[in-house]
Scaffold this active site. Structure first.
Site, PDB file in Angstrom:
ATOM      1  N   LYS A  26       0.754  -2.820  -3.582  1.00 34.06           N
ATOM      2  CA  LYS A  26       1.389  -3.360  -2.383  1.00 34.06           C
ATOM      3  C   LYS A  26       0.558  -4.513  -1.819  1.00 34.06           C
ATOM      4  CE  LYS A  26       1.144   0.759  -0.754  1.00 34.06           C
ATOM      5  NZ  LYS A  26       1.220   1.997   0.043  1.00 34.06           N
ATOM      6  N   THR A  55       2.892  -1.150  12.641  1.00 39.01           N
ATOM      7  CA  THR A  55       3.046  -0.851  11.214  1.00 39.01           C
ATOM      8  C   THR A  55       2.435   0.495  10.831  1.00 39.01           C
ATOM      9  OG1 THR A  55       1.001  -2.065  10.739  1.00 39.01           O
ATOM     10  CG2 THR A  55       3.077  -3.294  10.598  1.00 39.01           C
ATOM     11  N   GLY A  73       2.022   3.883   9.463  1.00 39.23           N
ATOM     12  CA  GLY A  73       2.773   4.711   8.534  1.00 39.23           C
ATOM     13  C   GLY A  73       3.619   3.972   7.523  1.00 39.23           C
ATOM     14  N   THR A  74       3.385   2.670   7.350  1.00 43.04           N
ATOM     15  CA  THR A  74       4.218   1.921   6.405  1.00 43.04           C
ATOM     16  C   THR A  74       4.044   2.413   4.967  1.00 43.04           C
ATOM     17  OG1 THR A  74       2.487   0.217   6.374  1.00 43.04           O
ATOM     18  CG2 THR A  74       4.411  -0.201   7.756  1.00 43.04           C
ATOM     19  N   GLY A  75       2.813   2.730   4.585  1.00 47.39           N
ATOM     20  CA  GLY A  75       2.571   3.208   3.223  1.00 47.39           C
ATOM     21  C   GLY A  75       3.237   4.544   2.962  1.00 47.39           C
ATOM     22  N   CYS A  76       3.105   5.467   3.916  1.00 47.07           N
ATOM     23  CA  CYS A  76       3.752   6.779   3.800  1.00 47.07           C
ATOM     24  C   CYS A  76       5.253   6.611   3.668  1.00 47.07           C
ATOM     25  CB  CYS A  76       3.455   7.633   5.028  1.00 47.07           C
ATOM     26  SG  CYS A  76       1.713   7.902   5.400  1.00 47.07           S
TER      27      CYS A  76
END
Length: 270
Positions: free
Chosen positions: A173, A204, A206-209
């Protein structure tokens, strides 16, 4: 109805971790289940405390799910110790889990370290080799590939190293100042860039989760990996574009922006 399991830590403010995963999975059309690796005391400004589940209790949670409602996909998020990662890897292997998505959560959006060095070693040795897809951000990809990433060519190189080391598909990412949210996928079907426009939203958390959970939901529904990633990126972009503004730090997205119907409407007198 297709099903998905999230194995991750709890976020008491609901923007990341188990809570974000469940919201995302439901909004993306699958039945969501969970096995909690840790309780955290955290909000949009940071993590103040972590209380891990015991390996035995985590094992019992995973067993409870797989012996009753078998997941069509399993997403793994924050796991802060090697003993817990070993349990996850052993149980998922035992049950022949499908569509394992490993999101190697090492540092929170607010900058708090969430995993120790011993756990990283076990992650590399036990979990990544059984994963279908791993979804590191730039700092995490640097750790997994043991290389520095300064540009898009470095992202490609890191993905190749991770793929050759662990045998899994890799989505690096690019949202950490490398590009305008451009992500690179290296899969068994080849290489593909997913281009995204950076949305000027400071919230932003928690964007990865959220991205990995949306991918898991899409894979559970039978999508090919490229389509699963593409749809997940569209979902997260739309959630960010809602410009939800909660909390004093890096706030959460509106995971349920697409939920409609009478139960989702503003409260009114009946």
């Amino acid at each position: 109805m297709k099903t998905a399991l999230t194995i991750a830590g709890s976020d008491s403010c609901g923007g990341a971790g188990i809570q974000a995963d469940i919201k995302t999975m439901i909004t993306n059309g699958v039945y969501a289940m969970s096995a909690v690796t840790a309780l955290t005391a955290q909000n949009t400004t940071g993590v103040t405390s972590i209380m891990e589940a015991t390996p035995k209790f985590l094992e019992e949670q995973i067993d409870a799910v797989f012996t009753d409602i078998v997941p069509d996909a399993t997403k793994i998020g924050m796991v802060s110790s090697g003993s817990l990662i070993e349990v996850i890897a052993e149980r998922l292997s035992f049950y022949g889990a499908k569509n394992i998505i490993a999101d190697p959560v090492m540092v929170s959006t607010s900058g708090s370290r969430l995993i120790n060095e011993e756990a990283i070693s076990v992650l590399k040795e036990k979990l990544l080799p059984i994963a279908y897809l791993v979804t590191p951000n730039i700092p995490e990809a640097e750790i997994l590939s043991e290389t520095k990433i300064h540009n898009k060519n470095d992202m490609v190189m890191a993905a190749d190293i991770i793929n050759r080391k662990y045998g899994c598909n890799v989505l690096v990412k690019g949202g950490h100042s490398i590009s305008d949210a451009d992500d690179f996928l290296l899969s068994e079907k080849g290489q593909q860039w997913f281009y995204g426009k950076r949305i000027n939203n400071p919230n932003t958390h928690g964007t990865g989760c959220t991205l990995s959970s949306a991918i898991a939901a899409n894979l559970a529904k039978g999508m090919e990996i490229e389509d699963a990633v593409r749809m997940a990126k569209e979902y997260i972009s739309d959630a960010l574009a809602c410009m939800l503004n909660l909390g004093k730090g890096s706030g959460p997205m509106n995971h349920g922006f697409n939920v409609s119907g009478k139960y989702a409407q503003e409260g009114t007198s009946i």
